[in-house]
Design a protein around this motif. Structure first.
Motif, mmCIF file in Angstrom:
data_model
loop_
_atom_site.group_PDB
_atom_site.id
_atom_site.type_symbol
_atom_site.label_atom_id
_atom_site.label_comp_id
_atom_site.label_asym_id
_atom_site.label_seq_id
_atom_site.Cartn_x
_atom_site.Cartn_y
_atom_site.Cartn_z
ATOM 1 N N SER A 6 0.844 -1.192 0.000
ATOM 2 C CA SER A 6 0.000 0.000 0.000
ATOM 3 C C SER A 6 0.882 1.246 0.000
ATOM 4 O O SER A 6 2.092 1.178 0.264
ATOM 5 N N LYS A 7 0.270 2.389 -0.255
ATOM 6 C CA LYS A 7 1.030 3.644 -0.230
ATOM 7 C C LYS A 7 1.608 3.901 1.158
ATOM 8 O O LYS A 7 2.723 4.423 1.287
ATOM 9 N N ARG A 8 0.868 3.519 2.184
ATOM 10 C CA ARG A 8 1.371 3.686 3.541
ATOM 11 C C ARG A 8 2.598 2.812 3.775
ATOM 12 O O ARG A 8 3.590 3.259 4.370
ATOM 13 N N GLU A 9 2.536 1.563 3.314
ATOM 14 C CA GLU A 9 3.677 0.667 3.476
ATOM 15 C C GLU A 9 4.887 1.182 2.705
ATOM 16 O O GLU A 9 6.031 1.085 3.181
ATOM 17 N N ILE A 10 4.659 1.726 1.543
ATOM 18 C CA ILE A 10 5.761 2.283 0.755
ATOM 19 C C ILE A 10 6.420 3.430 1.509
ATOM 20 O O ILE A 10 7.652 3.582 1.486
ATOM 21 N N GLU A 11 5.630 4.219 2.221
ATOM 22 C CA GLU A 11 6.213 5.304 3.017
ATOM 23 C C GLU A 11 7.059 4.751 4.155
ATOM 24 O O GLU A 11 8.112 5.318 4.489
ATOM 25 N N TYR A 12 6.632 3.646 4.756
ATOM 26 C CA TYR A 12 7.446 3.015 5.803
ATOM 27 C C TYR A 12 8.774 2.532 5.224
ATOM 28 O O TYR A 12 9.833 2.688 5.856
ATOM 29 N N ILE A 13 8.713 1.931 4.052
ATOM 30 C CA ILE A 13 9.952 1.463 3.409
ATOM 31 C C ILE A 13 10.840 2.646 3.066
ATOM 32 O O ILE A 13 12.067 2.591 3.229
ATOM 33 N N ARG A 14 10.230 3.742 2.614
ATOM 34 C CA ARG A 14 11.010 4.942 2.288
ATOM 35 C C ARG A 14 11.724 5.480 3.530
ATOM 36 O O ARG A 14 12.869 5.937 3.458
ATOM 37 N N GLU A 15 11.050 5.415 4.688
ATOM 38 C CA GLU A 15 11.669 5.882 5.933
ATOM 39 C C GLU A 15 12.909 5.058 6.265
ATOM 40 O O GLU A 15 13.959 5.608 6.631
ATOM 41 N N ALA A 16 12.792 3.737 6.126
ATOM 42 C CA ALA A 16 13.961 2.869 6.345
ATOM 43 C C ALA A 16 15.024 3.138 5.289
ATOM 44 O O ALA A 16 16.230 3.180 5.583
ATOM 45 N N GLY A 17 14.582 3.344 4.050
ATOM 46 C CA GLY A 17 15.513 3.571 2.948
ATOM 47 C C GLY A 17 16.306 4.853 3.088
ATOM 48 O O GLY A 17 17.472 4.914 2.675
ATOM 49 N N LYS A 18 15.693 5.867 3.661
ATOM 50 C CA LYS A 18 16.413 7.134 3.858
ATOM 51 C C LYS A 18 17.562 6.956 4.840
ATOM 52 O O LYS A 18 18.658 7.494 4.639
ATOM 53 N N ILE A 19 17.327 6.182 5.894
ATOM 54 C CA ILE A 19 18.409 5.894 6.844
ATOM 55 C C ILE A 19 19.509 5.091 6.163
ATOM 56 O O ILE A 19 20.702 5.357 6.346
ATOM 57 N N THR A 20 19.112 4.123 5.354
ATOM 58 C CA THR A 20 20.086 3.340 4.590
ATOM 59 C C THR A 20 20.953 4.251 3.737
ATOM 60 O O THR A 20 22.188 4.125 3.718
ATOM 61 N N ALA A 21 20.318 5.176 3.036
ATOM 62 C CA ALA A 21 21.047 6.079 2.140
ATOM 63 C C ALA A 21 22.034 6.953 2.899
ATOM 64 O O ALA A 21 23.189 7.125 2.467
ATOM 65 N N HIS A 22 21.609 7.503 4.022
ATOM 66 C CA HIS A 22 22.512 8.359 4.802
ATOM 67 C C HIS A 22 23.665 7.550 5.395
ATOM 68 O O HIS A 22 24.804 8.034 5.465
ATOM 69 N N ALA A 23 23.380 6.313 5.801
ATOM 70 C CA ALA A 23 24.446 5.461 6.326
ATOM 71 C C ALA A 23 25.478 5.158 5.245
ATOM 72 O O ALA A 23 26.693 5.140 5.505
ATOM 73 N N LEU A 24 25.022 4.940 4.007
ATOM 74 C CA LEU A 24 25.957 4.674 2.918
ATOM 75 C C LEU A 24 26.780 5.915 2.575
ATOM 76 O O LEU A 24 27.959 5.805 2.222
ATOM 77 N N LEU A 25 26.186 7.081 2.687
ATOM 78 C CA LEU A 25 26.968 8.310 2.484
ATOM 79 C C LEU A 25 28.057 8.433 3.545
ATOM 80 O O LEU A 25 29.167 8.891 3.254
ATOM 81 N N LEU A 26 27.745 8.023 4.780
ATOM 82 C CA LEU A 26 28.762 8.011 5.832
ATOM 83 C C LEU A 26 29.883 7.041 5.476
ATOM 84 O O LEU A 26 31.072 7.359 5.638
ATOM 85 N N MET A 27 29.525 5.862 4.957
ATOM 86 C CA MET A 27 30.537 4.883 4.552
ATOM 87 C C MET A 27 31.427 5.449 3.443
ATOM 88 O O MET A 27 32.645 5.244 3.428
ATOM 89 N N LYS A 28 30.819 6.162 2.513
ATOM 90 C CA LYS A 28 31.577 6.766 1.410
ATOM 91 C C LYS A 28 32.581 7.786 1.937
ATOM 92 O O LYS A 28 33.713 7.882 1.454
ATOM 93 N N LYS A 29 32.174 8.520 2.958
ATOM 94 C CA LYS A 29 33.058 9.522 3.559
ATOM 95 C C LYS A 29 34.208 8.875 4.328
ATOM 96 O O LYS A 29 35.350 9.371 4.310
#
Length: 248
Positions: A6-29
């Motif tokens: 559902s659209k709500r579930e996709i938003e939950y996944i997006r919330e987890a995904g945003k943390i994933t993305a920021h963590a990977l940027l930290l790894m890149k740094k």
């Protein structure tokens, strides 16, 4: 069984995904010559937990770490430890974050210091392969359209496309149906429907696509010991086209 979200579930996944993305940027740094893969793992876990989230991979079928850290000829599932990164290495960091019971999965291949131009081309092309696959993630297409786009682009450079490991559905489980190969025939495979959320993850090699697993039961390497690169995003199929859910 394929589970549409559902659209709500996709938003939950997006919330987890945003943390994933920021963590990977930290790894890149942090991925510099002299830094150990274990230090990257420690710093990544600290960041994820500071966000009120959890590392999905840690403890998964006994995997001992937060990140998969795969260096040079290691394709996927590398175990972090005492290995120090060296100038000229490439490291693929594969990370899954669990936030509120939903998972976000993404991977970067990071150059360390001054990398050989031929290896850098592999990294660049693999990231472009991911984009080619995402462009095909639209309603009415099939999984074969995604795989074909990745395969055709990688092979146009003479690279190998790993067959033994593929992308997957994702949601409340880290690995759900369907499998998402990086090779395929246009118009074949499962139909892409609105609400499907998948992890598209090209694993591309400089030489043969043949791989083998090391005795540790996890790390997968190229048989010819040539470098491999790996990029991944979690993507939702929507009425407006593909939406990447693992962006900062």
């Amino acid at each position: 069984m394929v589970i549409l979200k559902s659209k709500r579930e996709i938003e939950y996944i997006r919330e987890a995904g945003k943390i994933t993305a920021h963590a990977l940027l930290l790894m890149k740094k942090l991925a510099k010559p002299g830094v150990t893969t274990g230090e990257l793992d420690r710093r990544c876990e600290e960041y994820i937990r500071s966000c009120g989230a959890f590392p999905s991979c840690k403890g998964y079928y006994g995997f001992p770490a937060t990140i998969c850290a795969s260096v040079n000829e290691e394709v996927v599932h590398g175990i972090p430890g005492h290995r120090k990164l060296r100038d000229g290495d490439i490291i693929s960091v594969d990370l899954v974050v669990n936030k509120n019971g939903y998972h976000g999965d993404a991977t970067l291949t990071i150059p360390v210091g001054h990398v050989d131009p031929k290896v850098m081309q592999l990294v660049t092309v693999t990231e472009e392969c991911l984009q080619k696959g995402i462009e095909q993630a639209v309603t009415g297409n099939h999984l074969g359209d995604i795989g074909h786009a990745v395969q055709a682009y990688a092979e146009s450079f003479g690279y190998g496309v790993v067959r033994d490991y593929v992308g997957h559905g994702i949601g409340t489980d880290m690995h759900e149906d369907p499998e998402v190969p990086n090779y395929g025939i246009p118009g074949h495979g499962d139909l892409l429907e609105e609400g499907l959320v998948i992890a598209i993850e090209p694993m591309i090699t400089m030489g043969s696509e043949k791989v083998r697993q090391l005795k540790n039961g996890w790390t997968v390497v190229t048989r010819d010991k040539k470098p491999a690169a790996h990029f991944e995003h979690t993507v939702a199929i929507t009425e407006n086209g593909p939406e990447i859910l693992t962006l900062p």
